[in-house]
Scaffold this motif. Structure first.
Motif, PDB file in Angstrom:
ATOM      1  N   ALA A 117     -26.894   0.790  88.297  1.00  0.00           N
ATOM      2  CA  ALA A 117     -26.333   1.415  87.097  1.00  0.00           C
ATOM      3  C   ALA A 117     -26.947   2.790  86.846  1.00  0.00           C
ATOM      4  O   ALA A 117     -28.154   2.976  86.962  1.00  0.00           O
ATOM      5  CB  ALA A 117     -26.560   0.507  85.890  1.00  0.00           C
ATOM      6  N   ASP A 118     -26.082   3.760  86.484  1.00  0.00           N
ATOM      7  CA  ASP A 118     -26.566   5.070  86.068  1.00  0.00           C
ATOM      8  C   ASP A 118     -27.189   4.951  84.677  1.00  0.00           C
ATOM      9  O   ASP A 118     -26.859   4.046  83.912  1.00  0.00           O
ATOM     10  CB  ASP A 118     -25.415   6.077  86.043  1.00  0.00           C
ATOM     11  CG  ASP A 118     -24.828   6.308  87.435  1.00  0.00           C
ATOM     12  OD1 ASP A 118     -25.587   6.204  88.409  1.00  0.00           O
ATOM     13  OD2 ASP A 118     -23.622   6.579  87.531  1.00  0.00           O
ATOM     14  N   VAL A 119     -28.086   5.878  84.365  1.00  0.00           N
ATOM     15  CA  VAL A 119     -28.862   5.784  83.121  1.00  0.00           C
ATOM     16  C   VAL A 119     -28.829   7.107  82.373  1.00  0.00           C
ATOM     17  O   VAL A 119     -28.920   8.182  82.982  1.00  0.00           O
ATOM     18  CB  VAL A 119     -30.336   5.392  83.427  1.00  0.00           C
ATOM     19  CG1 VAL A 119     -31.163   5.365  82.150  1.00  0.00           C
ATOM     20  CG2 VAL A 119     -30.398   4.046  84.127  1.00  0.00           C
ATOM     21  N   MET A 120     -28.685   7.023  81.068  1.00  0.00           N
ATOM     22  CA  MET A 120     -28.795   8.200  80.199  1.00  0.00           C
ATOM     23  C   MET A 120     -30.082   8.085  79.381  1.00  0.00           C
ATOM     24  O   MET A 120     -30.306   7.075  78.704  1.00  0.00           O
ATOM     25  CB  MET A 120     -27.596   8.291  79.261  1.00  0.00           C
ATOM     26  CG  MET A 120     -27.732   9.340  78.165  1.00  0.00           C
ATOM     27  SD  MET A 120     -27.700  11.030  78.791  1.00  0.00           S
ATOM     28  CE  MET A 120     -25.939  11.207  79.092  1.00  0.00           C
ATOM     29  N   ILE A 121     -30.919   9.119  79.444  1.00  0.00           N
ATOM     30  CA  ILE A 121     -32.168   9.149  78.690  1.00  0.00           C
ATOM     31  C   ILE A 121     -32.025  10.154  77.557  1.00  0.00           C
ATOM     32  O   ILE A 121     -31.678  11.313  77.797  1.00  0.00           O
ATOM     33  CB  ILE A 121     -33.352   9.536  79.595  1.00  0.00           C
ATOM     34  CG1 ILE A 121     -33.477   8.567  80.774  1.00  0.00           C
ATOM     35  CG2 ILE A 121     -34.648   9.563  78.793  1.00  0.00           C
ATOM     36  CD1 ILE A 121     -34.496   9.001  81.802  1.00  0.00           C
ATOM     37  N   GLU A 122     -32.292   9.714  76.343  1.00  0.00           N
ATOM     38  CA  GLU A 122     -32.240  10.601  75.181  1.00  0.00           C
ATOM     39  C   GLU A 122     -33.626  10.699  74.562  1.00  0.00           C
ATOM     40  O   GLU A 122     -34.310   9.688  74.393  1.00  0.00           O
ATOM     41  CB  GLU A 122     -31.231  10.083  74.157  1.00  0.00           C
ATOM     42  CG  GLU A 122     -29.785  10.109  74.663  1.00  0.00           C
ATOM     43  CD  GLU A 122     -28.794   9.710  73.587  1.00  0.00           C
ATOM     44  OE1 GLU A 122     -29.226   9.200  72.539  1.00  0.00           O
ATOM     45  OE2 GLU A 122     -27.584   9.912  73.790  1.00  0.00           O
ATOM     46  N   GLY A 123     -34.029  11.915  74.234  1.00  0.00           N
ATOM     47  CA  GLY A 123     -35.347  12.099  73.631  1.00  0.00           C
ATOM     48  C   GLY A 123     -35.593  13.551  73.297  1.00  0.00           C
ATOM     49  O   GLY A 123     -35.026  14.455  73.929  1.00  0.00           O
ATOM     50  N   GLU A 124     -36.443  13.779  72.324  1.00  0.00           N
ATOM     51  CA  GLU A 124     -36.779  15.143  71.932  1.00  0.00           C
ATOM     52  C   GLU A 124     -37.573  15.839  73.036  1.00  0.00           C
ATOM     53  O   GLU A 124     -38.083  15.197  73.959  1.00  0.00           O
ATOM     54  CB  GLU A 124     -37.609  15.119  70.637  1.00  0.00           C
ATOM     55  CG  GLU A 124     -36.872  14.552  69.444  1.00  0.00           C
ATOM     56  CD  GLU A 124     -37.755  14.503  68.204  1.00  0.00           C
ATOM     57  OE1 GLU A 124     -38.922  14.976  68.273  1.00  0.00           O
ATOM     58  OE2 GLU A 124     -37.295  13.982  67.172  1.00  0.00           O
ATOM     59  N   THR A 125     -37.678  17.152  72.914  1.00  0.00           N
ATOM     60  CA  THR A 125     -38.479  17.927  73.863  1.00  0.00           C
ATOM     61  C   THR A 125     -39.920  17.431  73.855  1.00  0.00           C
ATOM     62  O   THR A 125     -40.520  17.236  72.797  1.00  0.00           O
ATOM     63  CB  THR A 125     -38.460  19.411  73.482  1.00  0.00           C
ATOM     64  OG1 THR A 125     -37.115  19.890  73.561  1.00  0.00           O
ATOM     65  CG2 THR A 125     -39.334  20.236  74.410  1.00  0.00           C
ATOM     66  N   GLY A 126     -40.444  17.193  75.067  1.00  0.00           N
ATOM     67  CA  GLY A 126     -41.840  16.786  75.182  1.00  0.00           C
ATOM     68  C   GLY A 126     -42.083  15.290  75.122  1.00  0.00           C
ATOM     69  O   GLY A 126     -43.237  14.856  75.202  1.00  0.00           O
ATOM     70  N   THR A 127     -41.030  14.483  74.999  1.00  0.00           N
ATOM     71  CA  THR A 127     -41.239  13.035  74.916  1.00  0.00           C
ATOM     72  C   THR A 127     -41.460  12.400  76.291  1.00  0.00           C
ATOM     73  O   THR A 127     -41.944  11.271  76.373  1.00  0.00           O
ATOM     74  CB  THR A 127     -40.046  12.342  74.235  1.00  0.00           C
ATOM     75  OG1 THR A 127     -38.831  12.771  74.848  1.00  0.00           O
ATOM     76  CG2 THR A 127     -40.004  12.645  72.751  1.00  0.00           C
ATOM     77  N   GLY A 128     -41.105  13.109  77.360  1.00  0.00           N
ATOM     78  CA  GLY A 128     -41.350  12.586  78.700  1.00  0.00           C
ATOM     79  C   GLY A 128     -40.106  12.024  79.372  1.00  0.00           C
ATOM     80  O   GLY A 128     -40.166  10.975  80.011  1.00  0.00           O
ATOM     81  N   LYS A 129     -38.988  12.732  79.253  1.00  0.00           N
ATOM     82  CA  LYS A 129     -37.739  12.228  79.837  1.00  0.00           C
ATOM     83  C   LYS A 129     -37.815  12.185  81.365  1.00  0.00           C
ATOM     84  O   LYS A 129     -37.360  11.227  81.988  1.00  0.00           O
ATOM     85  CB  LYS A 129     -36.568  13.100  79.372  1.00  0.00           C
ATOM     86  CG  LYS A 129     -36.312  13.007  77.862  1.00  0.00           C
ATOM     87  CD  LYS A 129     -35.101  13.793  77.430  1.00  0.00           C
ATOM     88  CE  LYS A 129     -35.325  15.280  77.476  1.00  0.00           C
ATOM     89  NZ  LYS A 129     -36.332  15.745  76.482  1.00  0.00           N
TER      90      LYS A 129
END
Length: 454
Positions: free
Chosen positions: A170-182
């Motif tokens: 499965a493909d994955v989408m990562i959401e997070g603010e700048t600097g969170t470690g995406k």
């Protein structure tokens, strides 16, 4: 009623409908989830090493008998409990069943003893699954690759999701603010998965010029465009068997989004100037720091691409939402910096800890890492001379003029390095200084470009 809520699934296999119905009624009343099959071969398709339950099967059945079923189950999971039922006592068959690894054997009709046996088998299965999960966790912790630290419930939930899908296609989408470690999360998905032996290819969709991004991703044939004097292998093909990380996916031009969607759906890529597609075996991990759904509503991002990428969505909590992890992370980064710079780790007293916890960390984990490295390089007193309870950039009145000038200069260099993700060339352009001058000042303030790479 059973007390262990983790193991409640019973697979019943019997070629007689009356037996199946009576067992289903009895076990359902006991609180089990029961699934019945008239033949063993069909039941086999429902069983695997993750099956949280027990098998209750007749021995004498047409097509595939119970002993053959036992041998096939044992081949992939010798610890899955199989309890046999038989219409007549046959010592030879009973002995052979137990030798092959049957959990127990009962003669029909069933009684209370069978229910006790099923309860014990369920307890055993629960322990087996739990032990396997613990061993897997230990293996992942000790294996080479990136680490994701965090003991708060939000981080534990995120890690559970990552480990659940880690070996799926499965493909994955990562959401997070700048600097969170995406990118750290993306690398964890790659390094700890079965794809770890192949390439991890990171692409910043906002950093590649629009006129080059198609050839960069898909590749190009000789003569496909002016200056294409040799064939170019695209990033997708280079990642064959591995993982493609599309950072800042929101920056992808609309003209390219439809082609990217086709690649995701067909798992094929056609280089620019070519007609023959190349089959791909890759996993796509995309990342964004913005609300993509709002861009979809504005028509700035394709809805079909968004929903295709969001099959599995991982939300990285900002540091302010998991403050219980701040001290743990600070100590971790301090220890790494101490090793790198051959200095002692930064000491943490209660006052410093309170200041760490009181700050909102708009730069998230990256900002905390830089603060920990600064504390090792400069010492805690100087590193925390800018109070995290004061407005950002407000200097402590205890500093003299030269210290304030040095601090201001260091802050400007750090800000430029941060903004340019550690790129020396782009930092030179931002500050409008020569390369040697930049290197000299970075050496003066013990700065390393690696400190600013996400």
């Amino acid at each position: 009623m059973i007390e262990n809520s983790q193991c409640k699934h019973i697979v019943v296999i019997d070629d007689e409908a009356m037996i199946r119905d009576s067992l289903k009624q009895l076990l359902t009343l006991e609180g089990y989830t029961v699934e019945c099959f008239s033949d063993a071969s069909t039941a086999l398709t429902k069983l695997n090493r993750r099956f949280m339950g027990v098998v209750l099967s007749d021995i004498n059945m047409p097509t595939m008998d119970g002993l053959t079923l036992l041998e096939q189950v044992t081949a992939f999971d010798s610890e899955l409990p199989i309890i046999f039922l038989t219409g007549y006592a046959d010592v030879t068959i009973a002995v052979k069943a137990m030798q092959l690894g049957a959990y127990d054997l009962f003669e029909k009709p069933v009684n209370e003893t069978l229910l006790d046996c099923i309860a014990r088998a369920c307890d055993k299965r629960s322990l087996v699954i739990q032990n396997r999960a613990l061993k897997l966790a230990v293996k992942k912790t000790s294996a080479p690759g990136v680490r994701i630290l965090g003991e708060t419930p939000k981080m534990q939930d995120m890690m559970h999701l990552l480990n659940t899908v880690i070996d799926t296609p499965a493909d994955v989408m990562i959401e997070g603010e700048t600097g969170t470690g995406k990118e750290l999360v993306a690398r964890y998905l790659h390094d700890q998965s079965i794809r770890c032996e192949s390439n991890f290819v990171a692409i910043n969709c906002g950093a590649v010029p629009e006129q080059l991004i198609e050839s960069e991703l898909f590749g190009a044939a000789i003569g496909a465009y002016t200056g294409a004097t040799h064939a170019r292998k695209g990033k997708f093909e280079y990642a064959q068997g591995g993982t493609v990380f599309l950072d800042e996916i929101e920056s992808t031009p609309l003209s390219l989004q439809v082609k990217l969607l086709r690649v995701l759906e067909e798992r094929k890529v056609t280089p620019v100037g070519e007609n023959t597609p190349i089959n791909l075996d890759i996993r796509i991990v995309a990342a964004t720091k913005v609300d993509l759904l709002s861009l979809v509503e504005k028509g700035e991002f394709r809805a079909d691409l968004y929903y295709r990428l969001s099959l599995v969505k991982v939300d990285i909590p900002p540091l302010r939402a998991r403050k219980a992890d701040i001290v743990l992370l600070f100590k971790h980064f301090s220890s790494i910096a101490a090793t790198r710079y051959h200095k002692p780790p930064a000491p943490l007293n209660s006052e410093i800890q309170q200041r760490l916890l009181a700050y909102d960390w708009p730069g998230n984990v990256r900002e905390l890492r830089n603060q920990a490295e600064r504390a090792v390089l400069l010492g805690v007193d100087l590193a925390f001379s800018v109070s995290h309870t004061q407005p950002k950039g407000e200097l402590s009145p205890d500093l003299n003029l030269s210290e304030k000038v040095a601090f201001y200069e260091q802050s400007l260099i750090e800000e430029a390095l941060e903004r340019n993700h550690g790129s020396i060339k782009n930092t030179m352009d931002t500050l409008q200084i020569a390369r040697k001058t930049l290197y000299d000042k970075m050496s003066k303030y013990n700065l390393n470009r690696d400190m600013f790479i996400d």
